[in-house]
Motif scaffolding. Structure first.
Motif, PDB file in Angstrom:
ATOM      1  N   GLN A  60      -9.463  -0.689   2.124  1.00  0.00           N
ATOM      2  CA  GLN A  60      -8.167  -0.539   1.458  1.00  0.00           C
ATOM      3  C   GLN A  60      -7.043  -1.152   2.301  1.00  0.00           C
ATOM      4  O   GLN A  60      -6.175  -1.857   1.774  1.00  0.00           O
ATOM      5  N   SER A  74       1.628   6.375  -7.160  1.00  0.00           N
ATOM      6  CA  SER A  74       0.459   7.085  -7.699  1.00  0.00           C
ATOM      7  C   SER A  74       0.629   8.587  -7.562  1.00  0.00           C
ATOM      8  O   SER A  74       0.317   9.360  -8.481  1.00  0.00           O
ATOM      9  N   GLU A  75       1.131   9.024  -6.416  1.00  0.00           N
ATOM     10  CA  GLU A  75       1.360  10.452  -6.209  1.00  0.00           C
ATOM     11  C   GLU A  75       2.413  10.989  -7.178  1.00  0.00           C
ATOM     12  O   GLU A  75       2.250  12.080  -7.753  1.00  0.00           O
ATOM     13  N   GLN A 130      -5.191   9.332  -1.118  1.00  0.00           N
ATOM     14  CA  GLN A 130      -3.750   9.186  -1.173  1.00  0.00           C
ATOM     15  C   GLN A 130      -3.132   9.266   0.221  1.00  0.00           C
ATOM     16  O   GLN A 130      -2.163   8.586   0.512  1.00  0.00           O
ATOM     17  N   HIS A 131      -3.672  10.126   1.089  1.00  0.00           N
ATOM     18  CA  HIS A 131      -3.003  10.424   2.344  1.00  0.00           C
ATOM     19  C   HIS A 131      -3.500   9.596   3.531  1.00  0.00           C
ATOM     20  O   HIS A 131      -2.751   9.366   4.460  1.00  0.00           O
ATOM     21  N   TRP A 156       2.342   1.598  -3.529  1.00  0.00           N
ATOM     22  CA  TRP A 156       1.317   1.895  -4.526  1.00  0.00           C
ATOM     23  C   TRP A 156       0.927   3.373  -4.477  1.00  0.00           C
ATOM     24  O   TRP A 156       0.880   4.056  -5.509  1.00  0.00           O
ATOM     25  N   HIS A 157       0.640   3.881  -3.303  1.00  0.00           N
ATOM     26  CA  HIS A 157       0.213   5.274  -3.192  1.00  0.00           C
ATOM     27  C   HIS A 157       1.370   6.240  -3.439  1.00  0.00           C
ATOM     28  O   HIS A 157       1.165   7.351  -3.944  1.00  0.00           O
ATOM     29  N   TRP A 166      -5.193   6.446   3.306  1.00  0.00           N
ATOM     30  CA  TRP A 166      -5.735   5.180   2.820  1.00  0.00           C
ATOM     31  C   TRP A 166      -5.780   4.134   3.933  1.00  0.00           C
ATOM     32  O   TRP A 166      -6.604   3.230   3.905  1.00  0.00           O
ATOM     33  N   GLY A 212       0.814  -1.212   0.000  1.00  0.00           N
ATOM     34  CA  GLY A 212       0.000   0.000   0.000  1.00  0.00           C
ATOM     35  C   GLY A 212       0.842   1.254   0.000  1.00  0.00           C
ATOM     36  O   GLY A 212       0.543   2.227  -0.712  1.00  0.00           O
ATOM     37  N   THR A 234      -8.511   1.645  -5.531  1.00  0.00           N
ATOM     38  CA  THR A 234      -8.351   3.092  -5.565  1.00  0.00           C
ATOM     39  C   THR A 234      -9.421   3.760  -6.427  1.00  0.00           C
ATOM     40  O   THR A 234      -9.890   4.853  -6.108  1.00  0.00           O
TER      41      THR A 234
END
Length: 233
Positions: free
Chosen positions: A167, A139-140, A158-159, A135-136, A161, A132, A228
């Motif tokens: 999630q 993504s960012e 995003q912040h 992944w985030h 999760w 996780g 997501t």
């Protein structure tokens, strides 16, 4: 009379040769027992092993160098080629340090499987599943590179999760999946390493390398993308 004389002569010749051969065999045995021939034979075998490892190392490094040249010629990123080159070099150095045998080439990879398994396990213990987090993070960075401003829902996802129970649970199970994959890799390859099964190590490295990694990435991508997107909606 002539035939009898020839038979007697042949028998005498055999009796003369047999003691000489026996003495030679006994002498060879005494030399081996006193350690005269043993080190020489061991040195020959060691030289053959070292030559095989050196030849394989040169071939692997040559292939890595060719890949780097091809990427430079095609104006592609040479980072993967450089990483592969140094990876092969590290494996070769370790193999030389542990005795110059073929199985030493796989030691670095085996140790790294254990390191990755520990890292994923620790991330679960501290309630920050590594899948996780990665992944985030990616993504960012992708959104920053695209220059797109995420909406409020996506930004919140995003912040925090980990505050989303669905999630968090999904990313925790994905982290467990990768943890199990690294443990299986380590267990199988370590067993083959201890058993001096160099051929088996090569097969295991191929079958449990990119194929297993690709399956893990595919499962992670499908599950994480669905999570997501559902959260953003």
């Amino acid at each position: 009379m002539t035939d009898g004389a020839e038979q007697d002569a042949r028998a005498a010749a055999r009796e003369t040769a047999e003691p000489s051969q026996g003495a030679g065999a006994r002498a060879d045995g005494r030399l081996a027992g006193h350690g005269v021939l043993g080190p020489a034979r061991g040195g020959i075998r060691t030289g053959q092993r070292g030559l095989g490892l050196t030849g394989g190392a040169i071939a692997a490094l040559a292939v890595a160098a060719i890949v780097a040249v091809v990427r430079i010629a095609t104006r592609s990123s040479i980072q993967p080629a450089i990483s592969g080159f140094f990876g092969v070099a590290v494996c070769v150095v370790i193999a030389m340090l542990v005795g110059g045998n073929g199985k030493g080439y796989f030691l670095y990879g085996i140790v790294m499987q254990a390191v990755f398994a520990v890292a994923f396990a620790v991330s679960l213990l501290v309630r920050r599943p590594l899948v996780g987090v990665l992944w985030h993070l990616f993504s960012e960075r992708k959104q920053d590179a695209d220059g797109a401003a995420p909406d409020a829902g996506a930004a919140a996802g995003q912040h925090d999760w980990r505050a989303d129970r669905r999630q968090y649970r999904a990313f925790a199970w994905l982290t467990v999946l990768w943890f199990v994959m690294f443990v299986v890799r380590f267990g199988v390859q370590y067993y083959l390493y201890v058993g001096d099964n160099v051929g088996g190590l090569g097969v295991a490295r191929i079958l449990m390398g990119w194929p297993m990694f690709a399956v893990g990435v595919l499962i992670t991508f499908l599950v994480a993308r669905r999570l997501t997107h559902a959260h953003g909606e």
